[in-house]
Design an enzyme around this catalytic site. Structure first.
Site, PDB file in Angstrom:
ATOM      1  N   GLU A 260       0.841  -1.189   0.051  1.00  0.00           N
ATOM      2  CA  GLU A 260      -0.138  -0.050   0.030  1.00  0.00           C
ATOM      3  C   GLU A 260       0.950   1.423  -0.064  1.00  0.00           C
ATOM      4  OE1 GLU A 260      -3.415   0.064  -0.223  1.00  0.00           O
ATOM      5  OE2 GLU A 260      -2.830  -2.042  -0.652  1.00  0.00           O
ATOM      6  N   TRP A 263       2.083   1.863  -3.516  1.00  0.00           N
ATOM      7  CA  TRP A 263       1.264   2.303  -4.498  1.00  0.00           C
ATOM      8  C   TRP A 263       1.331   3.837  -4.463  1.00  0.00           C
ATOM      9  CZ3 TRP A 263      -1.917   0.884  -8.281  1.00  0.00           C
ATOM     10  CH2 TRP A 263      -2.123  -0.419  -8.430  1.00  0.00           C
ATOM     11  N   TRP A 292     -20.174  10.585 -21.123  1.00  0.00           N
ATOM     12  CA  TRP A 292     -20.908  10.314 -19.644  1.00  0.00           C
ATOM     13  C   TRP A 292     -22.507  10.956 -19.771  1.00  0.00           C
ATOM     14  CZ3 TRP A 292     -17.945   7.455 -17.053  1.00  0.00           C
ATOM     15  CH2 TRP A 292     -16.505   7.401 -17.217  1.00  0.00           C
ATOM     16  N   ASN A 327     -11.127   1.576   2.293  1.00  0.00           N
ATOM     17  CA  ASN A 327     -10.607   1.566   0.973  1.00  0.00           C
ATOM     18  C   ASN A 327     -11.524   0.436   0.042  1.00  0.00           C
ATOM     19  OD1 ASN A 327      -8.757   2.351  -0.831  1.00  0.00           O
ATOM     20  ND2 ASN A 327      -7.926   0.340  -1.055  1.00  0.00           N
ATOM     21  N   TRP A 345     -16.016  10.340 -13.823  1.00  0.00           N
ATOM     22  CA  TRP A 345     -14.972  10.149 -12.704  1.00  0.00           C
ATOM     23  C   TRP A 345     -14.594  11.322 -12.181  1.00  0.00           C
ATOM     24  CZ3 TRP A 345     -10.063  11.826 -12.944  1.00  0.00           C
ATOM     25  CH2 TRP A 345      -9.561  12.031 -14.509  1.00  0.00           C
ATOM     26  N   TRP A 368      -9.580   7.018  -8.408  1.00  0.00           N
ATOM     27  CA  TRP A 368     -10.540   6.974  -9.474  1.00  0.00           C
ATOM     28  C   TRP A 368     -10.458   6.562 -10.882  1.00  0.00           C
ATOM     29  CZ3 TRP A 368     -15.653   8.056  -8.863  1.00  0.00           C
ATOM     30  CH2 TRP A 368     -16.055   8.451  -7.511  1.00  0.00           C
TER      31      TRP A 368
END
Length: 438
Positions: A260, A263, A292, A327, A345, A368
């Site tokens: 993590e 990341w 969208w 998360n 998004w 996202w």
């Protein structure tokens, strides 16, 4: 402090601690007395519509702690409120500055601000010296065999682990040199009201991480009803903890938690090497062709946790009430907005940016875009989370949902905003049409 004494300034930004602070360490080793500085940046604060923002209270509280620690050493921190350009012009006129030290910030606004300030300082023959502090590896320290930045996480993480050693994880021994701080007394920290904000409850998560939690992290982290995550996001965001301390602890107790942290490095190097992602563009440009629906009524229902999908609504209620969302649930709510409702998004990213205590541009944008399918390492566009299946898997007893959606079995709870099967087929069609145009 003599008015004629040449000094170094350490400029705090997202590194709000004395311990293991790279830029502060180098400032203290410069040979000059060091004056710490923090600027409440109006370019950032003026853009916050909510003046009851817990993040500003967190910064204020943290600065009060730093000031108290410095006063114990007969020193202080200069705290200014304003636009950085004007603040620096004032400081240059007040002090005889030899050098300015700070730590890297990789966000688009921050890099533009730092270039402007470096230019102002240069006109006075003052160097702005910046250092890596908030990540273990940055920019282009980890590259592929072709000397290009990684855009897929798994090979990046392998390269990260192959390169890391004690040198990269060692703390800077700031404490040994704190006697080189300027001996001075400065005005008290301005109040929150002075900078246009209201004080919020002081109920922030602890900056320490329980080793027992880390030992169970892999097995517990996906279950939102369990207190199985570190909740250190806000501390990482504002640098009240050292990433090097955390990475050493993770290496010892939990490879999953270490991943993590990796990341974070990954998304920060993506933001640096592909700055268009931080300026409203999809990492993969073909995804900017998606049509969208952007139904404002449905977006409002999502924001308020009134979609009729209990796990989604629980996550949004948790976010709205606490500034935190688990998360696993972040992934479900983000997927629901982009794929079930076909809402851009960027709308969700902006809402999270407003609400999350641990909002971080690199990670928020990366998450996202992953959910929307438009980013690095993205979930394939045809992978569409089924909220019911996610609930069955990660909140089987409904404990998380019961906590955050107490109205679930009442007449007040809405019917599902859209049918899952219909939404899935609509999404696949919209994405396919956009991507086939390439």
């Amino acid at each position: 402090m003599s008015s004629k004494e040449k000094i170094a300034i350490f400029w705090y930004r997202r590194d709000l601690r004395l311990h293991d602070n790279a830029g502060l360490y180098h400032a203290l080793r410069s040979g000059y007395r060091v004056l710490p500085l923090f600027i409440f940046d109006r370019n950032i604060l003026d853009a916050l519509d909510n003046k009851y923002d817990k993040r500003v209270t967190f910064i204020h509280k943290t600065l009060a702690g730093i000031q108290e620690s410095l006063k114990e050493k007969s020193s202080d921190i200069l705290i200014e409120y304003g636009f950085p350009k004007a603040v620096w012009e004032k400081i240059i006129s007040q002090y005889d500055i030899a050098e300015v030290y700070t730590n890297h910030d990789y966000e688009p606004y921050a890099t533009e601000r730092d270039q402007e300030i470096a230019g102002i300082l240069k006109t006075k023959n003052i160097d702005l010296k910046s250092f890596k502090d908030q990540v273990i590896f940055e920019k282009q320290e980890i590259l592929t065999g072709q000397n290009t930045p990684y855009t897929v996480f798994t090979p990046y993480s392998r390269a990260w682990k192959a390169k890391v050693n004690d040198f990269f994880l060692s703390s800077y021994p700031v404490e040994k040199y704190l006697d080189r701080l300027i001996k001075t007394q400065l005005p008290q920290l301005p109040s929150l009201e002075d900078i246009g904000f209201q004080e919020t409850p002081d109920d922030f998560p602890s900056a320490s991480v329980d080793e027992q939690l880390l030992n169970k992290y892999e097995e517990q982290r996906n279950y939102p009803a369990i207190n199985g995550t570190s909740r250190l996001g806000i501390h990482l965001r504002f640098g009240t903890v050292s990433i090097r301390d955390l990475a050493r602890k993770a290496s010892k107790h939990s490879e999953t938690w270490l991943n993590e942290l990796i990341w974070r490095d990954f998304y920060h190097q993506i933001l640096w090497n592909y700055p268009h992602v931080g300026k409203g563009h999809a990492f993969r440009s073909e995804y900017d062709r998606i049509k969208w629906r952007n139904n404002e009524k449905e977006f409002k229902a999502w924001c308020e946790g009134k979609t009729g999908y209990p796990l989604v609504d629980a996550g949004m209620h948790e976010l709205n009430e606490t500034g935190f969302m688990h998360n696993r649930v972040r992934m479900v709510t983000a997927s629901f907005l982009t794929k079930h409702l076909l809402i851009d998004w960027r709308w969700g990213e902006a809402y999270f940016a407003e609400k999350l205590l641990d909002y971080d541009l690199a990670a928020n944008n990366g998450g996202w875009q992953w959910a929307a399918g438009s980013g690095t390492d993205a979930a394939p566009y045809f992978r569409i989370f089924n909220p019911a299946a996610q609930t069955e898997k990660f909140d089987k007893k409904g404990d998380y949902i019961k906590k955050w959606v107490p109205e679930l079995n009442s007449l007040d709870y809405p019917s599902p905003i859209v049918d899952h099967k219909f939404a899935r087929e609509r999404c696949l069609k919209a994405y396919k049409e956009a991507l086939d145009k390439g």
